[in-house]
Design a protein around this motif. Structure first.
Motif, mmCIF file in Angstrom:
data_model
loop_
_atom_site.group_PDB
_atom_site.id
_atom_site.type_symbol
_atom_site.label_atom_id
_atom_site.label_comp_id
_atom_site.label_asym_id
_atom_site.label_seq_id
_atom_site.Cartn_x
_atom_site.Cartn_y
_atom_site.Cartn_z
ATOM 1 N N TYR A 31 0.833 -1.199 0.000
ATOM 2 C CA TYR A 31 0.000 0.000 0.000
ATOM 3 C C TYR A 31 0.875 1.259 0.000
ATOM 4 O O TYR A 31 0.548 2.258 -0.658
ATOM 5 N N ALA A 32 1.973 1.216 0.753
ATOM 6 C CA ALA A 32 2.882 2.369 0.772
ATOM 7 C C ALA A 32 3.464 2.631 -0.617
ATOM 8 O O ALA A 32 3.649 3.791 -1.017
ATOM 9 N N GLU A 33 3.720 1.561 -1.353
ATOM 10 C CA GLU A 33 4.254 1.733 -2.707
ATOM 11 C C GLU A 33 3.217 2.348 -3.643
ATOM 12 O O GLU A 33 3.553 3.165 -4.507
ATOM 13 N N VAL A 34 1.958 1.956 -3.495
ATOM 14 C CA VAL A 34 0.890 2.578 -4.287
ATOM 15 C C VAL A 34 0.786 4.058 -3.945
ATOM 16 O O VAL A 34 0.646 4.923 -4.834
ATOM 17 N N LEU A 35 0.847 4.368 -2.647
ATOM 18 C CA LEU A 35 0.793 5.760 -2.227
ATOM 19 C C LEU A 35 1.976 6.541 -2.801
ATOM 20 O O LEU A 35 1.823 7.661 -3.305
ATOM 21 N N TRP A 36 3.167 5.933 -2.765
ATOM 22 C CA TRP A 36 4.341 6.600 -3.312
ATOM 23 C C TRP A 36 4.203 6.835 -4.809
ATOM 24 O O TRP A 36 4.608 7.886 -5.319
ATOM 25 N N TRP A 37 3.621 5.868 -5.514
ATOM 26 C CA TRP A 37 3.405 6.065 -6.946
ATOM 27 C C TRP A 37 2.578 7.335 -7.177
ATOM 28 O O TRP A 37 2.919 8.173 -8.021
ATOM 29 N N GLY A 38 1.478 7.489 -6.433
ATOM 30 C CA GLY A 38 0.631 8.662 -6.612
ATOM 31 C C GLY A 38 1.359 9.952 -6.275
ATOM 32 O O GLY A 38 1.293 10.943 -7.027
ATOM 33 N N LEU A 39 2.076 9.957 -5.145
ATOM 34 C CA LEU A 39 2.785 11.164 -4.724
ATOM 35 C C LEU A 39 3.890 11.532 -5.711
ATOM 36 O O LEU A 39 4.047 12.701 -6.081
#
Length: 480
Positions: free
Chosen positions: A186-194
């Motif tokens: 989930y953190a990686e998905v969030l990082w992708w968006g940011l």
């Protein structure tokens, strides 16, 4: 600093979830701003663009919080990142997994990601990319909170014969993602968006660790035991373990330990430390402080134990606490046992910058056990793994702060989630050595995907047969 605008409900819980995903996983600073809204809006002041996240768990009505009504709906929906990108015409089918053409690929164990909380957006997709805006239908904050705090264990009544929440009762096991550090994903998905919105952002560089520990349940196999008891164990060597050589070694050990306990079959601590030192590993040895049928057959005052503790510290390894069988629900008892360990360590001149350990039998109750470790003054716990299955009980493959669901606050205590215990593989799952090795190596690889910590527990009393030692060496070589 990122600005995270959130609804006004569950602010301590939201702050913790942001701290885990943004602070711990990504190393990003953020400010939480409560306001009247129904989603989560992330912006970077002074820069254009916005990331909008679904709000699921924290939209729960207060009277449904910590009740079965607040648990995720099953069966879970899965978001296939690669398939979604192809359907949207944003990436060819053989391209690295990413929800859209822009931004970095998302590091995930597999392209299909379980959605614990959240729902598809009106378009039918979990991700929409527009001019300056990205919308995610996945509630990454609520989902991370659910896993990291072991929310379901404070709600569901299932327990095994030792009072432990079993893996089979967990959402992760039922849905098939216990072997994935899903919060890191989930953190990686969030990082992708940011990073897609603000390419200038820089995340924390993390260096993965191999954290090896040994719970000292049985430091001696034959010393102090009756001949009849040793004879029964030798019979088990012959009948159950099919190892006549071990039976002979056990009897010889009994004879020799009548002169000195150092000759005991299970006194392999020097060998364990030497194997660690040869690979640059620091081992942690967790000692029981309570003597009894369900606990230790030794006392911290025993000369052999005192010498062992001193030798462990002298060689640069760690002395830890292995709290007793009944202590997991008794914070005061946890405190007493830690003080006993500190007193024994002080007598041997042992001083450490941090103290931690693990509960005996992996007995852990949410949130009382964490409360006890916090109140005792311990810096970290490494109990939270399942006895019956390896994997990622908190959804994380690195150390993280813990959250007290009762007092609604983030504690100073940190959790080093246990990924693999050798007893799980051999006794609970009955795996042969080759299959056990394959399982360990794959879980170690998955931790490596996220530069995470791989935590392995291996008891000294499970390193007395030749095949156990050979496998152990192979595991250490594969994990370092």
């Amino acid at each position: 600093m990122l600005c995270v605008r959130v609804p006004r409900s569950y602010l301590p819980e939201r702050r913790y979830a942001c701290g885990v995903l943004m602070g711990e996983c990504l190393g990003l600073a953020f400010a939480l701003v409560p306001e009247e809204r129904t989603d989560v809006l992330i912006t970077l002041p002074g820069h254009a663009g916005e990331l909008r996240l679904a709000d699921g768990l924290f939209a729960t009505e207060p009277d449904r919080w910590l009740t079965p009504d607040s648990l995720p709906r099953e069966p879970l929906t899965w978001w296939n990142l690669a398939e979604a990108a192809v359907e949207a015409g944003l990436a060819p089918a053989n391209q690295a997994v990413r929800p859209a053409r822009a931004g970095p690929p998302v590091r995930v164990v597999a392209p299909a990601l379980p959605v614990i909380y959240g729902a598809p957006l009106p378009s039918g997709r979990f991700c929409e990319v527009g001019p300056g805006t990205i919308r995610l239908g996945v509630d990454v904050l609520g989902s991370a909170f659910f896993m990291a705090t072991r929310y379901e264990e404070a709600v569901l009544p299932e327990r095994d014969a030792h009072g432990r929440f079993p893996a089979r009762a967990s959402l992760a096991a039922r849905a098939g993602f216990l072997d994935r550090p899903v919060v890191n994903e989930y953190a990686e998905v969030l990082w992708w968006g940011l990073n897609t919105l603000w390419p200038g952002l820089r995340r924390k560089e993390r260096k993965g660790r191999f954290l090896l520990s040994h719970d000292v349940d049985n430091p001696l196999c034959t010393a102090g035991r009756s001949l009849a008891g040793v004879g029964r164990s030798a019979a088990g060597d012959l009948l159950r373990r099919a190892d006549p050589a071990l039976a002979v070694r056990r009897i010889v050990s009994y004879a020799r330990t009548r002169r000195t306990p150092d000759a005991d079959l299970c006194n392999n601590f020097d060998w364990i430390m030497a194997e660690s030192e040869a690979r640059g590993i620091t081992s942690a040895f967790n000692f029981l402080t309570v003597t009894g049928p369900a606990d230790a057959a030794y006392r911290l005052q025993d000369p052999f134990i005192r010498r062992l503790m001193g030798e462990i510290a002298r060689r640069g390894h760690e002395v830890g606490l292995h709290t007793s069988y009944h202590s997991y629900a008794d914070p005061e008892q946890i405190g007493r046992e830690f003080q006993d360990l500190l007193a024994a360590a002080e007598a041997e001149g042992i001083h450490q910058p941090a103290w931690g350990g693990r509960q005996h039998y992996l007995r852990w109750a949410n949130p009382v056990t964490w409360q006890g470790w916090e109140a005792a003054g311990l810096q970290y716990d490494s109990t939270v793994g399942y006895a019956d299955q390896p994997g990622f009980r908190t959804g994380l493959c690195h150390e993280h702060p813990v959250f007290d669901l009762e007092s609604r606050r983030t504690l100073r205590l940190r959790e080093r989630p246990l990924v693999v215990m050798e007893v799980t593989l051999f006794e609970y799952l009955g795996l042969p050595p080759a299959a056990a090795l394959e399982r360990i190596v794959e879980l170690r690889r998955r931790c490596g995907l996220f530069d995470g910590d791989f935590t392995l527990l291996w008891h000294n009393c499970c390193l007395i047969q030749d095949w156990e030692r050979n496998l152990y060496r192979t595991v250490l070589d594969a994990c370092t």
